[in-house]
Write an enzyme that holds these catalytic residues in place. Sequence first.
Site, PDB file in Angstrom:
ATOM      1  N   TYR A  16       0.528  -1.022   0.210  1.00  0.00           N
ATOM      2  CA  TYR A  16      -0.217   0.209  -0.068  1.00  0.00           C
ATOM      3  C   TYR A  16       1.078   1.485   0.523  1.00  0.00           C
ATOM      4  CZ  TYR A  16      -3.889  -3.162   1.486  1.00  0.00           C
ATOM      5  OH  TYR A  16      -4.228  -4.182   1.606  1.00  0.00           O
ATOM      6  N   HIS A  21      -4.505   6.190  -1.723  1.00  0.00           N
ATOM      7  CA  HIS A  21      -5.461   6.043   0.270  1.00  0.00           C
ATOM      8  C   HIS A  21      -4.044   6.166   1.507  1.00  0.00           C
ATOM      9  CE1 HIS A  21      -8.824   5.480   2.085  1.00  0.00           C
ATOM     10  NE2 HIS A  21      -9.001   4.213   2.622  1.00  0.00           N
ATOM     11  N   PHE A  66      -4.596  -0.802  10.165  1.00  0.00           N
ATOM     12  CA  PHE A  66      -5.474  -0.966   9.063  1.00  0.00           C
ATOM     13  C   PHE A  66      -6.374   0.301   8.987  1.00  0.00           C
ATOM     14  CE2 PHE A  66      -3.536  -4.619   7.988  1.00  0.00           C
ATOM     15  CZ  PHE A  66      -2.683  -4.739   6.351  1.00  0.00           C
ATOM     16  N   ASN A  68      -9.318   0.854   8.562  1.00  0.00           N
ATOM     17  CA  ASN A  68     -11.242   1.418   8.783  1.00  0.00           C
ATOM     18  C   ASN A  68     -10.870   0.662  10.534  1.00  0.00           C
ATOM     19  OD1 ASN A  68     -11.012   0.709   6.287  1.00  0.00           O
ATOM     20  ND2 ASN A  68     -12.623  -1.547   6.445  1.00  0.00           N
ATOM     21  N   ASP A  93      -6.778  11.486   2.869  1.00  0.00           N
ATOM     22  CA  ASP A  93      -6.655  11.338   1.558  1.00  0.00           C
ATOM     23  C   ASP A  93      -8.331  12.097   1.647  1.00  0.00           C
ATOM     24  OD1 ASP A  93      -6.746   8.267   2.377  1.00  0.00           O
ATOM     25  OD2 ASP A  93      -7.738   8.548   0.960  1.00  0.00           O
ATOM     26  N   ASN A 114     -13.340   5.648   6.264  1.00  0.00           N
ATOM     27  CA  ASN A 114     -13.430   4.466   6.767  1.00  0.00           C
ATOM     28  C   ASN A 114     -12.446   5.384   8.315  1.00  0.00           C
ATOM     29  OD1 ASN A 114     -15.780   2.874   6.018  1.00  0.00           O
ATOM     30  ND2 ASN A 114     -14.480   2.404   4.871  1.00  0.00           N
TER      31      ASN A 114
END
Length: 191
Positions: A16, A21, A66, A68, A93, A114
Amino acid sequence: MAVKIIVGLGNPGPKYQWTRHNAGFMVLDRLSHLAGIAISKKTFSGVCGEGNWQGERLILLKPQTFMNLSGRSAAEAIRFHKLPIEDLIVIHDDLDIPFGRVKLKQGGGHAGHNGLRSLAQELGSGDFVRVRVGIGRPVHGDVVNYVLNNFSPEEMASLPRLLDGVVDLVEMLAREGLPKTMSLYNNKDLI
């Protein structure tokens, strides 16, 4: 000396690293480099660094839960340091802002993000400062795929200027406060 907890939102792991994100992580990495504050201590369900920069005490935090579940990490740090939510700055973001632009905001909803949703739930309030880094919306296709894909080659070429501009903004925000920083930077094109 004021203390600010600055949380960059993103997803952990090399997969990632350059995704849209992860704009919050990217800004925090750049700030860490320029301020000489290593983000390496595993704590608060994340990785953290503390140090002084430009006359301010900064706690830099990258949740490793992560996106969320990012709120758990930030809430742990706020509670441990016994700081009010007003001393929390969250960098994330934002699909609703064109790539290269930035906006500041105090409080508000999560707008479908989220990470922000998790923060508001865990903290019991959404009344923290947000540094909203524009990533733009996809012209076609799925929003989830868009945010989890890497920046385009053209965007990658402009990314260093964008990150440096956001770091300058965060420095001013920590020193001067929200109203003055908003008047100079809100909706400013940084590339």
